[in-house]
Design a protein around this motif. Structure first.
Motif, short mmCIF file in Angstrom:
data_model
loop_
_atom_site.label_atom_id
_atom_site.label_comp_id
_atom_site.label_asym_id
_atom_site.label_seq_id
_atom_site.Cartn_x
_atom_site.Cartn_y
_atom_site.Cartn_z
N ILE A 111 -31.08 1.25 32.58
CA ILE A 111 -29.62 1.17 32.72
C ILE A 111 -29.27 -0.32 32.81
O ILE A 111 -29.98 -1.10 33.45
CB ILE A 111 -29.18 1.87 34.04
CG1 ILE A 111 -29.62 3.34 34.05
CG2 ILE A 111 -27.70 1.68 34.30
CD1 ILE A 111 -28.61 4.33 33.62
N ALA A 112 -28.19 -0.73 32.17
CA ALA A 112 -27.81 -2.15 32.19
C ALA A 112 -27.48 -2.58 33.62
O ALA A 112 -26.86 -1.84 34.37
CB ALA A 112 -26.60 -2.37 31.28
N ALA B 266 -26.71 7.85 25.56
CA ALA B 266 -25.49 7.16 25.97
C ALA B 266 -25.67 6.26 27.19
O ALA B 266 -25.28 5.08 27.18
CB ALA B 266 -24.39 8.19 26.22
N ASP B 267 -26.26 6.77 28.25
CA ASP B 267 -26.36 6.02 29.50
C ASP B 267 -27.19 4.75 29.38
O ASP B 267 -27.11 3.89 30.26
CB ASP B 267 -27.01 6.91 30.58
CG ASP B 267 -26.00 7.39 31.59
OD1 ASP B 267 -24.81 7.08 31.44
OD2 ASP B 267 -26.41 8.06 32.55
N ALA C 120 -26.20 0.11 26.77
CA ALA C 120 -26.02 -1.29 27.18
C ALA C 120 -27.33 -1.86 27.72
O ALA C 120 -27.66 -3.03 27.49
CB ALA C 120 -24.90 -1.41 28.21
N MET D 164 -18.91 -0.99 21.92
CA MET D 164 -18.61 -1.36 23.32
C MET D 164 -19.88 -1.72 24.07
O MET D 164 -19.93 -2.73 24.79
CB MET D 164 -17.91 -0.17 23.97
CG MET D 164 -17.35 -0.47 25.33
SD MET D 164 -15.89 -1.53 25.18
CE MET D 164 -15.15 -1.25 26.77
N HIS E 124 -20.84 -5.29 25.93
CA HIS E 124 -21.12 -5.42 27.36
C HIS E 124 -22.60 -5.63 27.65
O HIS E 124 -22.95 -6.31 28.61
CB HIS E 124 -20.55 -4.22 28.11
CG HIS E 124 -19.07 -4.34 28.36
ND1 HIS E 124 -18.29 -3.31 28.81
CD2 HIS E 124 -18.25 -5.41 28.21
CE1 HIS E 124 -17.04 -3.74 28.94
NE2 HIS E 124 -16.99 -5.00 28.57
N VAL F 230 -15.19 -9.32 30.29
CA VAL F 230 -15.66 -8.56 31.46
C VAL F 230 -17.10 -8.96 31.76
O VAL F 230 -17.47 -9.20 32.92
CB VAL F 230 -15.57 -7.04 31.21
CG1 VAL F 230 -16.28 -6.25 32.31
CG2 VAL F 230 -14.12 -6.60 31.08
N VAL G 28 -19.98 -2.44 32.92
CA VAL G 28 -20.76 -2.83 31.74
C VAL G 28 -21.93 -1.88 31.47
O VAL G 28 -22.43 -1.83 30.35
CB VAL G 28 -21.27 -4.28 31.83
CG1 VAL G 28 -20.10 -5.25 31.86
CG2 VAL G 28 -22.19 -4.50 33.03
N SER G 29 -22.40 -1.13 32.46
CA SER G 29 -23.52 -0.21 32.20
C SER G 29 -23.09 1.00 31.39
O SER G 29 -23.87 1.54 30.61
CB SER G 29 -24.13 0.28 33.51
OG SER G 29 -24.43 -0.79 34.39
N TYR G 30 -21.85 1.45 31.57
CA TYR G 30 -21.44 2.76 31.04
C TYR G 30 -20.17 2.70 30.19
O TYR G 30 -19.64 3.75 29.79
CB TYR G 30 -21.22 3.75 32.19
CG TYR G 30 -22.38 3.84 33.14
CD1 TYR G 30 -23.63 4.26 32.68
CD2 TYR G 30 -22.25 3.49 34.47
CE1 TYR G 30 -24.71 4.33 33.54
CE2 TYR G 30 -23.33 3.56 35.34
CZ TYR G 30 -24.56 3.98 34.88
OH TYR G 30 -25.64 4.05 35.72
N SER G 31 -19.66 1.52 29.91
CA SER G 31 -18.36 1.41 29.24
C SER G 31 -18.38 2.05 27.85
O SER G 31 -17.33 2.52 27.37
CB SER G 31 -17.96 -0.07 29.13
OG SER G 31 -19.01 -0.81 28.51
#
Lengths: 333, 333
Positions: free
Chosen positions: A130-131, A194-195, A198, A232, A236, A278, B225-228
């Motif tokens: 996860i980011a 999806a999760d 980033a 997106m 990010h 952001v 930023v993790s989930y955008s």
């Protein structure tokens, strides 16, 4: 990482378009390919030396790269025979096809028996994190588009190549299968859960030297409703210092979405910058890359001049003009 | 779809927080639960009638729903014994645990033998399409947040409940595992492959009656930023007519991202609207939902009044005040 150098498998590609991946490798990483392998029915060339599998091995090739789209969407018996021979001779195989090599029993069996690796680059091979959004050292540049397929990969590769020619410190960071096959590694972002999108981009573009630039391959568009979530996550996760706006001026609607008009370059800039800030408050839009292939030789320069005046930013076609002015534009970052 | 009604498995949940899923079902779809099943070590209740597995069946339960988080992150031997008994007695089982039911051999075997179904709602069970962006009939409302976990699901459920109480035509559309278990169906969006996120949301919110409202459960935040990227796909796939801004005013930084401040409600509005108007040019921000649980009884109304005056939109805490004014705000759409 896929082992280089490659022998490029063109198979029975009917035309140049079908051999797009092989052409990309030839154009951008010629040092990664010892030659090309063509079947009798092949109707095109990428201009490399024709080789048998044996000749490729003798020239040092480690991996047979499927450089071509497969007709009919399946891996034919004719292809399979050649691919099994390659595995038996000691090649790894790498592919960006929708049909996975690993789903073909004959190929899996031959890979196992010979201790070789099948790389299906459409499928992530890493459990991405996860980011965490933490600020990273080094610099990052991301190409974003008014639409899909407007030249974002080309722009990143051209800027990376220009930087290397100048002796600068940079890396192209692929996020799609063509880019991954060209360079030998990267993240197939459109296939990531999806999760973790980033986080995959953070993984791809880690801390680096202060003078190092990552050129992150863009995907989709903030204005393309099918894929905007991927774009997106790139913005990010990549926390770019610099954005390049990419555009194809003759397109009449968003790719695959006949009801959707393309946004203006101004609209793209105005949507992207607050989003990018952001993750990186210092992010700037530094230049514009226009794919002018459908503009005549006596028209494209006037178009670029008009865009440049209107946007107050260098506007170039890196294919026709090179990426020098886009690289120059990074100097202030 | 998961078959209702449920018997809610609370297992050995130590406290109310651990039984969050069961509590959500009890609060929002009490008609979906015939009772609760507790092990001797269970330290909490959701206030339903305690039942054995046999009593649950006799009361009509079709599915045993794991309404609790599992301690230690694995499915214990004690749990397994009960779950196998339930399958043998004819229950399906549904779970939102990270550990999948299908990865437990004993459960898979018992489900096969008895012809029962294991629903792991964290994992998509549908091959979602690529989004086509086509305009759909019916109306859609999406809750978006300044951060994750600020009350977006609660807001959607409260608005749906209010509409039903008024005899209006609406459906809550879950996009996370808790919402899916509450209603029996939905899309686990954070587990969908990147390319199909927006298409999954289109699939979830199809053409509908002109007076019908979908209340789409929000996920993540455009500023997280993790989930955008997930949030972006919700906005473009959902093509909402109305946005509700959700906020938790006492949070000191973005959830899980200590370096990131929360955006203002104004910043959220200004970023979200141009994005939403790509897919639905008529989209409006119609109201604000504030989670005031950490504001004292004599403070929260003043805070809401200040937000309402500043933003020029109804600002309510649907938990404390109900969602009536948010539903009223949809009347003009």
């Amino acid at each position: 990482m896929i082992q280089t150098p490659y022998l490029l498998f063109l198979g029975d590609a009917p035309d140049q378009l079908a051999a797009k991946v092989a052409q990309g490798i030839k154009d951008w990483r010629p040092e990664n390919a010892v030659g090309q392998f063509r079947m009798p029915a092949c109707g095109t060339t990428v201009g490399l030396q024709d080789m048998t599998l044996e000749e490729g091995l003798a020239a040092g090739a480690k991996t047979l790269v499927i450089g071509v789209a497969n007709r009919g969407g399946y891996i034919s018996a004719e292809w399979k025979e050649i691919l099994v021979s390659a595995l038996n001779m000691g090649y790894d195989i790498a592919s960006g096809l929708h049909n996975l090599l690993r789903d073909e029993n004959e190929l899996m069996a031959a890979a196992r028996v010979n201790g070789r690796t099948l790389f299906d680059v459409r499928i992530p091979s890493v459990a991405y994190p996860i980011a965490n959004g933490k600020n990273r050292t080094g610099k990052r540049c991301l190409a974003i588009g008014t639409d899909c397929s407007v030249g974002k990969m080309y722009t990143g590769l051209a800027m990376d190549t220009e930087m290397h020619a100048r002796g600068m410190n940079s890396t192209f960071r692929p996020t799609g299968q063509t880019g991954i096959l060209i360079t030998g590694g990267g993240v197939p972002l459109d296939a990531v859960i999806a999760d973790f999108m980033a986080g995959a981009v953070e993984y791809l573009t880690p801390d680096n030297d202060a003078d190092h630039w990552d050129h992150i391959e863009g995907q989709g568009s903030l204005f393309h409703v099918s894929y905007s979530g991927v774009t997106m996550a790139l913005i990010h996760g990549g926390q770019p210092d610099a954005l390049i706006l990419c555009h194809e001026p003759t397109r009449t609607h968003m790719r695959g979405l006949p009801e959707y008009d393309l946004p203006s370059l101004e609209a793209l800039r105005d949507m992207a910058l607050p989003i990018a800030r952001v993750a990186n408050p210092a992010c700037k839009v530094v230049g514009i890359s226009v794919n002018t292939q459908h503009l005549a030789d006596d028209k494209f320069e006037a178009y670029l001049a008009e865009v440049e005046a209107r946007m107050g930013l260098p506007a170039v076609d890196p294919f026709r003009q090179g990426a020098a002015r886009l690289v120059d534009a990074l100097a202030d970052i």
